[in-house]
Design a protein around this motif. Sequence first.
Motif, short mmCIF file in Angstrom:
data_model
loop_
_atom_site.label_atom_id
_atom_site.label_comp_id
_atom_site.label_asym_id
_atom_site.label_seq_id
_atom_site.Cartn_x
_atom_site.Cartn_y
_atom_site.Cartn_z
N GLY A 111 0.79 -1.23 0.00
CA GLY A 111 0.00 0.00 0.00
C GLY A 111 0.82 1.27 0.00
N ASP A 112 1.81 1.38 0.92
CA ASP A 112 2.61 2.61 1.03
C ASP A 112 3.44 2.83 -0.23
N ASN A 138 -2.62 6.17 2.82
CA ASN A 138 -2.34 6.06 1.39
C ASN A 138 -3.24 6.99 0.59
N VAL A 139 -4.51 7.03 0.97
CA VAL A 139 -5.46 7.92 0.29
C VAL A 139 -5.03 9.37 0.46
N ALA A 140 -4.61 9.72 1.67
CA ALA A 140 -4.16 11.09 1.93
C ALA A 140 -2.93 11.44 1.10
N THR A 141 -2.02 10.48 0.93
CA THR A 141 -0.83 10.71 0.10
C THR A 141 -1.22 11.04 -1.32
N LEU A 142 -2.16 10.30 -1.86
CA LEU A 142 -2.60 10.53 -3.23
C LEU A 142 -3.29 11.88 -3.37
N LYS A 143 -4.08 12.25 -2.39
CA LYS A 143 -4.79 13.53 -2.48
C LYS A 143 -3.84 14.71 -2.33
N ARG A 144 -2.81 14.55 -1.51
CA ARG A 144 -1.81 15.63 -1.40
C ARG A 144 -1.07 15.81 -2.71
N ALA A 145 -0.98 14.75 -3.51
CA ALA A 145 -0.29 14.83 -4.80
C ALA A 145 -1.21 15.32 -5.91
N GLY A 146 -2.45 15.65 -5.57
CA GLY A 146 -3.35 16.24 -6.56
C GLY A 146 -4.51 15.39 -7.00
N ALA A 147 -4.63 14.17 -6.47
CA ALA A 147 -5.77 13.32 -6.83
C ALA A 147 -7.04 13.90 -6.20
N ARG A 148 -7.97 14.27 -7.05
CA ARG A 148 -9.22 14.81 -6.54
C ARG A 148 -10.17 13.71 -6.08
N ALA A 149 -9.96 12.52 -6.59
CA ALA A 149 -10.82 11.41 -6.21
C ALA A 149 -10.00 10.13 -6.14
N VAL A 150 -10.17 9.39 -5.07
CA VAL A 150 -9.61 8.05 -4.95
C VAL A 150 -10.80 7.11 -4.80
N ILE A 151 -10.91 6.17 -5.71
CA ILE A 151 -12.07 5.30 -5.77
C ILE A 151 -11.60 3.86 -5.65
N THR A 152 -12.15 3.15 -4.68
CA THR A 152 -11.78 1.76 -4.48
C THR A 152 -12.91 0.86 -4.93
N GLY A 154 -14.11 -3.12 -4.51
CA GLY A 154 -13.84 -4.33 -3.75
C GLY A 154 -14.86 -4.49 -2.64
N PRO A 155 -14.60 -5.42 -1.72
CA PRO A 155 -15.59 -5.69 -0.68
C PRO A 155 -15.53 -4.72 0.50
N ASP A 156 -14.46 -3.94 0.63
CA ASP A 156 -14.26 -3.10 1.81
C ASP A 156 -14.25 -1.62 1.45
N THR A 157 -14.53 -0.80 2.45
CA THR A 157 -14.44 0.65 2.30
C THR A 157 -13.15 1.15 2.92
N VAL A 158 -12.65 2.29 2.43
CA VAL A 158 -11.43 2.90 2.95
C VAL A 158 -11.76 4.35 3.29
N PRO A 159 -11.57 4.78 4.54
CA PRO A 159 -11.86 6.18 4.90
C PRO A 159 -11.13 7.15 3.98
N GLY A 160 -11.86 8.13 3.48
CA GLY A 160 -11.29 9.13 2.60
C GLY A 160 -11.47 8.84 1.13
N ALA A 161 -11.90 7.61 0.81
CA ALA A 161 -12.08 7.22 -0.59
C ALA A 161 -13.55 6.93 -0.87
N HIS A 162 -13.93 7.12 -2.12
CA HIS A 162 -15.25 6.66 -2.56
C HIS A 162 -15.17 5.15 -2.73
N ALA A 163 -16.11 4.44 -2.17
CA ALA A 163 -16.06 2.98 -2.20
C ALA A 163 -17.11 2.43 -3.15
N LEU A 164 -16.67 1.69 -4.15
CA LEU A 164 -17.57 0.98 -5.05
C LEU A 164 -17.54 -0.48 -4.61
N VAL A 165 -18.52 -0.84 -3.81
CA VAL A 165 -18.50 -2.13 -3.13
C VAL A 165 -19.03 -3.22 -4.06
#
Length: 334
Positions: A111-112, A138-152, A154-165
């Motif tokens: 992940g890291d 990890n989500v925070a790292t991506l957003k600091r680098a300019g990612a406006r959206a992190v979308i996962t 899978g079966p689980d949710t990740v705080p800070g990301a949009h989850a497509l379960v």
Amino acid sequence: MSDSPNPPTSADVARLAGVSRATVSYVLNNAEAVRISEPTRRRVREAAEELGYVPHAAARSLRAGHTRIVLLPTSHVPAGPLYSNFLNELQWALRRRDYTVVQYGSLGLGGDEAARAWAELRPVAVISLGETALSPQNVATLKRAGARAVITMGPDTVPGAHALVMDQAEVGARAAAHLVERGRRRIGVVVPREDGLELFSAPRLAGAESVAGTEVVRALPMAYTEESAAALAARWGELGLDGVFAYNDEYAMLLMRALQDAGVRIPGEAAVIGADDLLIGRLLRPRLSTVRIEMPTGERLAGLVDAAVRDPSEITERYDLMAAVAVPRDSTPS
């Protein structure tokens, strides 16, 4: 001194099309806030094509404040037409919205390490298929680098990301319940030996194990080869099973043929069910029972990505994107 001609500029396109440079920029960057007639748009595009002009991605990103890259990290594209078609449709739909889809081979990255590698490309959005487990950091790292959206996905949710379960356990549960309803209590579940499918096979096995009414649920490792299917079919009598959920339709068809070659009657001695509802499964004899998976359209997911990019709020959402229903046919008893 190089004899190579200077590359064409937006000013060259503007002169040939008889418009301003601003109009060229609006047209080629698909600016929606500015109303430009279709004949003018066509004239600008034709001029750009004639001159071989390509907008400078870095300059464009600098003006917009972000890139148009949507990163699709994957170490393994899931086997089967269902997911392949879904991913192809997603990429086409994003391209129509003027995004550039970049697939990133993430094999062996944790992940890291993965988040840092992805962040180097400065994507405006990341769609993680779930093969790399992401943390909130990890989500925070991506957003600091300019990612406006992190979308996962899978079966689980990740705080800070949009989850497509996408609950793969439901697929296994539907298949096993279908077999139980037809009097089968000793059920095998094919677990593919191929690398990269654990994301799907493990929850499908767990879903089958969760169904009440079974006497035994047994994992059956099998590779997607005739030899592996034949070896499993040769052991069918000693396994003491009366039904099998074969992971998906492709593995099911391979195993069913091997069972028939070994003299095992279907569905008498072995009820067989797959998943994905492929057309070819309906052409077999006996016709293959299956679990139909209702996936979202790539167009819908592209719309969610675009909305998240346009409004990168701190509010994240969970979308349940997959439903499953058993479809009875001849390979399971009525």
